[in-house]
Scaffold this motif. Structure first.
Motif, mmCIF file in Angstrom:
data_model
loop_
_atom_site.group_PDB
_atom_site.id
_atom_site.type_symbol
_atom_site.label_atom_id
_atom_site.label_comp_id
_atom_site.label_asym_id
_atom_site.label_seq_id
_atom_site.Cartn_x
_atom_site.Cartn_y
_atom_site.Cartn_z
ATOM 1 N N LEU A 80 0.856 -1.191 0.000
ATOM 2 C CA LEU A 80 0.000 0.000 0.000
ATOM 3 C C LEU A 80 0.881 1.226 0.000
ATOM 4 C CD1 LEU A 80 -2.661 -0.612 2.837
ATOM 5 C CD2 LEU A 80 -3.072 -0.633 0.375
ATOM 6 N N ARG A 81 0.614 2.142 -0.909
ATOM 7 C CA ARG A 81 1.325 3.425 -0.890
ATOM 8 C C ARG A 81 0.316 4.541 -0.685
ATOM 9 N NH1 ARG A 81 6.091 5.375 -2.093
ATOM 10 N NH2 ARG A 81 6.792 3.458 -3.081
ATOM 11 N N LEU A 114 4.752 5.602 1.757
ATOM 12 C CA LEU A 114 4.207 6.936 1.534
ATOM 13 C C LEU A 114 5.015 7.653 0.456
ATOM 14 C CD1 LEU A 114 2.924 7.284 4.568
ATOM 15 C CD2 LEU A 114 4.027 9.471 4.464
ATOM 16 N N THR A 115 4.357 8.474 -0.337
ATOM 17 C CA THR A 115 5.074 9.438 -1.171
ATOM 18 C C THR A 115 4.742 10.815 -0.622
ATOM 19 O OG1 THR A 115 4.942 8.039 -3.124
ATOM 20 C CG2 THR A 115 5.415 10.339 -3.498
ATOM 21 N N THR A 116 5.766 11.581 -0.291
ATOM 22 C CA THR A 116 5.546 12.869 0.374
ATOM 23 C C THR A 116 6.463 13.933 -0.207
ATOM 24 O OG1 THR A 116 5.742 14.028 2.499
ATOM 25 C CG2 THR A 116 7.129 12.092 2.215
ATOM 26 N N ASN A 137 9.131 7.622 -0.095
ATOM 27 C CA ASN A 137 9.626 8.378 -1.240
ATOM 28 C C ASN A 137 9.443 9.855 -0.950
ATOM 29 O OD1 ASN A 137 9.965 5.928 -2.459
ATOM 30 N ND2 ASN A 137 8.478 6.269 -4.088
ATOM 31 N N VAL A 138 10.492 10.625 -1.160
ATOM 32 C CA VAL A 138 10.404 12.075 -0.984
ATOM 33 C C VAL A 138 10.644 12.727 -2.346
ATOM 34 C CG1 VAL A 138 11.397 14.099 0.149
ATOM 35 C CG2 VAL A 138 11.217 11.938 1.402
ATOM 36 N N LYS A 175 13.860 7.197 -0.585
ATOM 37 C CA LYS A 175 14.158 7.293 -2.006
ATOM 38 C C LYS A 175 13.735 8.678 -2.463
ATOM 39 C CE LYS A 175 11.836 4.899 -5.299
ATOM 40 N NZ LYS A 175 11.390 5.838 -6.355
ATOM 41 N N ILE A 176 14.566 9.316 -3.240
ATOM 42 C CA ILE A 176 14.239 10.649 -3.761
ATOM 43 C C ILE A 176 13.649 10.494 -5.162
ATOM 44 C CG2 ILE A 176 15.182 12.924 -4.395
ATOM 45 C CD1 ILE A 176 15.481 12.376 -1.413
#
Ligand code: SAM
Ligand code: SF4
Length: 346
Positions: A80-81, A114-116, A137-138, A175-176
């Motif tokens: 889940l993201r 999460l992607t933030t 992920n940023v 991760k960028i």
């Protein structure tokens, strides 16, 4: 006692079934869930300067988000993201993450992530780690404060860098993600790679995608990652990595930095054969393909009072109709799909 204590570990009716398989034999094991369309930034390629956000009643409640995500977990979803908009601006977000964390503890889920944009990460990193999040992920397109401010229409680079540091201090792997923009960060990409790898982060480059109406002309912003790769290869050694995530990213190792570099090329490459993912908007619309207009309204199903078995049946039927592939074309005057990335979830 949280609002979630009365929610079952996973809908039993859903658990009894077979995995989610589409009409082309692809098994869906990955759900990206947009938890809000709101954001504290206004990245030029993502949003219009003056966005009209959705009325609250249209957005799924935290309980509804949990119920749909849990139905997917019951149907074999392993990853889940949470994304958005900016997931960390959603009120009660940590409650949702903690609640979904029960599927990690039960072994039903492999990864909750999460992607933030990172602006609020310094406040939340420790609690995200406590809830079972291991990787995030940023999104960060430049290390130049002025350019960052311009690209995000007012963002503070320092907050994002502090967020990355806090996440790492909390034990999260970062991760960028950087969108490659022809006129803005093209020349800076090697510096971004060197910085990310120096910080122990993988970096993934993304081509701009024609999603949603914005002011700028995307044809102007588009930068082919094939060209970026050729440029990077002129001074670094890139070793192809076999790793495939079932997604659009292809990875290499940069021998000189030791870090991993990914390329997400939705426009110049077709990655649909191995696609294992679907997306849920913050209004509960299920899209089984990022680049097509296919849509199933799961919010209506929930608000009509469907039980878990009915919800599972509707999800199965939607996945069965997952399109074979997408059809992006940067040269088109109109966006391929009208919804913004911030609604769909990146
Ligand atoms: N706000 C969070 C963030 O920025 O990471 C999560 C949502 S954002 C929509 C997810 C990702 O989509 C970001 O990495 C962003 O750069 C990317 N994105 C947004 N609009 C895009 C577009 N038109 N083309 C390609 N990537 C895009
Ligand atoms: Fe917000 Fe993320 Fe879109 Fe930027 S890319 S405007 S941070 S949702």
């Amino acid at each position: 006692m949280t609002p979630y204590d009365n929610i079952a570990a996973a809908p039993q009716a859903a658990l009894s079934g077979k995995p989610l398989v589409d009409g082309f034999g692809r098994t869906v094991t990955y759900l990206r869930l947009s938890v809000t369309d709101r954001c504290d930034l206004r990245c030029v390629y993502c949003m219009a300067e003056h966005m009209t956000f959705l009325p609250k009643a249209e957005v799924l409640t935290l309980e509804e988000l949990d119920r749909i995500a849990s139905a997917f977990v019951g149907l074999g979803t392993r990853k889940l993201r949470l994304t958005g908009g900016e997931p960390l601006v959603r009120k009660g977000m940590l409650d949702l993450v903690r609640s979904l964390g029960r599927h990690l503890r039960s072994g039903a889920l492999d990864e909750l992530t999460l992607t933030t944009n990172g602006t609020r990460l310094a406040d939340f990193a420790g609690e995200l780690a406590d809830a079972g999040v291991r990787r995030i992920n940023v999104s960060l397109d430049t290390l130049k404060p002025d350019l960052f401010r311009r690209l995000t229409r007012g963002g503070d680079l320092g907050k994002v860098l502090a967020g990355v540091a806090a996440a790492q201090a909390a034990g999260l792997s970062v991760k960028i993600n950087a969108v490659a923009l022809r006129d803005d960060n093209a020349a800076e990409i090697p510096d971004l790679i060197a910085w990310a790898h120096g910080e122990g982060c993988d970096l993934t480059l993304i081509e701009t995608m024609p999603l949603g109406e914005i002011e700028a002309d995307r044809t102007d912003q588009y930068l082919s990652l094939a060209a970026v790769r050729r440029e990077v290869e002129s001074f670094w050694t890139l070793e192809d990595l076999p790793l495939s995530t079932g997604g659009p990213a292809r990875y290499v190792r940069v021998a000189e930095t030791g870090g991993r570099l990914g390329f997400i090329t939705p426009l110049s490459h077709n990655f649909c054969e191995a696609c294992n993912r679907v997306r849920l908007t913050c209004t509960g619309t299920l899209h089984t393909c990022l680049g097509q207009e296919d849509a199933t309204d799961l919010r209506a199903v929930l608000r009509d009072g469907a039980d878990d078995a009915e919800l599972a049946r509707v999800i199965r039927e939607a996945v069965l109709g997952k399109p074979k592939g997408h059809d992006f074309e940067i040269a088109r005057a109109q966006p391929a799909v009208t919804r913004h990335m911030s609604t769909t979830g990146g």
